[in-house]
Design an enzyme around this catalytic site. Structure first.
Site, mmCIF file in Angstrom:
data_model
loop_
_atom_site.group_PDB
_atom_site.id
_atom_site.type_symbol
_atom_site.label_atom_id
_atom_site.label_comp_id
_atom_site.label_asym_id
_atom_site.label_seq_id
_atom_site.Cartn_x
_atom_site.Cartn_y
_atom_site.Cartn_z
ATOM 1 N N LYS A 9 0.825 -1.205 0.000
ATOM 2 C CA LYS A 9 0.000 0.000 0.000
ATOM 3 C C LYS A 9 0.859 1.255 0.000
ATOM 4 O O LYS A 9 1.621 1.501 0.933
ATOM 5 C CB LYS A 9 -0.911 0.012 1.225
ATOM 6 N N SER A 53 -8.622 3.848 2.454
ATOM 7 C CA SER A 53 -7.567 4.394 1.609
ATOM 8 C C SER A 53 -6.703 3.335 0.921
ATOM 9 O O SER A 53 -5.837 3.676 0.093
ATOM 10 C CB SER A 53 -6.649 5.304 2.430
ATOM 11 N N SER A 84 -9.932 1.492 6.459
ATOM 12 C CA SER A 84 -9.215 1.627 5.197
ATOM 13 C C SER A 84 -8.804 0.317 4.544
ATOM 14 O O SER A 84 -8.358 0.326 3.403
ATOM 15 C CB SER A 84 -7.975 2.508 5.381
#
Length: 373
Positions: A55, A112, A136
């Site tokens: 990520k 996210s 997220s």
């Protein structure tokens, strides 16, 4: 191993072919990935060159990524996260543009950990790391139709100074996530071929709550999740308990902690009350089942009137491990996630329970934007 049979080569080919339309990656590392795969295979490391994504630009330095690499996982690239200055976090910005949902290009994939969810949903990586400070990992997992698990807070180093964020892993299913999660959770030290956590005894004791006592949930999202829970009960996988799952709305408390005011009296009251109620709900190893989000994926222009975090951020405050797995689809073709919450520290037990649950639900479908092998 030849390029035709190499898992990393297949992942890189899919990234090259699919990502110009999906925008899941900000960087791709073909040369280092191929070299790491050769080393993992030559050394017979447990993950054997399994291609995974990390990520964001700093993901390669995370504890989870380091442990996966040590076990023979191969990072193929860094995935999209919200761009600079974003005031809401359920989208991503890849190298080619904004990240799109692989089920509907006009919708966001969630965030996210946006690109991580898209990468695993479309086979551009077999797994991906994520971090979850308010949902997220679970929100993009739900909206992209994949599995995502947020670990118990404090179990691994947090990327957030407040401690709200916890490491997570995403994969197409709980079964696919298990090899990676075991390595992330045990530090990569489990011996090769070690048995996994034994299957849980069925039926699993669980509490179901549509709204945790405060959230406004899209009726169709609620209906999809309730139908999945009813199927689990009918299959003998879940036994529902008569316990009140009403929590206090954590929005103000989460905002205060994130803003550096964890000792605010109202924040302390909300956290203490919710912790006590969750301890009572989950006593005896019971699970809590809810929709992962109160809403379906929204458009790229903004989040609308419902907070997608409404049903997730309570467990960032409390620290419980929580996962989202595919529950079905709304009538407009949007995936819906079933959230599963377990007692603190019961991450592997949660993973085993998620495997049992997904075995009783219809197999996950492949997104139309995943292309063909």
């Amino acid at each position: 191993m030849t390029p035709a049979t190499s898992a990393v080569a297949r992942a890189l080919e899919r990234i090259e072919r699919l990502d110009p339309a999906l925008h899941a990656f900000i960087e791709v590392w073909p040369k280092t990935a191929s070299a790491r795969e050769r080393e993992a295979v030559a050394r017979r490391l447990p993950l054997g060159g399994l291609p995974f994504a990390v990520k964001g630009p700093s993901g390669i330095r995370s504890c989870a990524a380091r442990r996966l690499i040590a076990a023979g996982g191969v990072p193929v690239g860094a995935t999209s996260v919200p761009g600079p200055g974003a005031v809401w976090q359920t989208w991503g910005q890849g190298a080619h543009g904004r990240t799109v949902n692989p089920w509907r290009a006009d919708r966001t994939p969630g965030g996210s950990s946006a690109g991580s969810a898209v990468a695993v949903a479309t086979g551009m990586a077999e797994a991906a790391t994520g971090s979850d400070g308010a949902g997220s990992v679970r929100i993009p997992a739900a909206w992209c139709g994949v599995f995502g698990l947020k670990t118990t807070n404090g179990l691994l180093p947090s990327p957030d100074r407040t401690g709200l964020a916890s490491a997570g892993v995403l994969a197409r299913s709980a079964a696919a996530a298990e090899p990676c999660l075991r390595r992330v959770l045990d530090g990569g030290g489990a011996p090769d071929g070690a048995p996994g956590r034994p299957p849980p005894g069925l039926p699993l004791p669980a509490v179901y709550s549509e709204d945790l006592g405060f959230a406004e949930v899209d009726p169709e999202v609620a209906a999809v999740v309730r139908a999945a829970v009813d199927r689990l009960v009918a299959a003998g996988t879940v036994r529902l308990l008569d316990r009140d799952a009403g929590l206090l709305d954590p929005a103000g408390a989460w905002t205060a902690v994130r803003g550096g005011s964890p000792d605010d009296p109202e924040t302390v009251r909300v956290r203490r009350t919710n912790d006590e109620r969750l301890d009572a709900l989950l006593v005896g190893g019971a699970l809590l089942l809810t929709p992962a989000t109160p809403n379906r994926p929204h458009g790229h222009e903004g989040p609308g009137t419902r907070y997608s975090t409404a049903l997730t951020w309570a467990f960032n405050l409390s620290g419980h491990p929580a996962a989202s797995l595919p529950a079905g689809f709304t009538g407009d073709g949007c995936p819906v996630g079933l959230q599963m919450v377990a007692p603190r520290g019961a991450d592997l037990e949660l993973l085993a329970a998620a495997r049992a649950v997904e075995d009783a639900l219809p197999p996950a479908r492949t997104p139309p934007r995943a292309g063909r092998d």
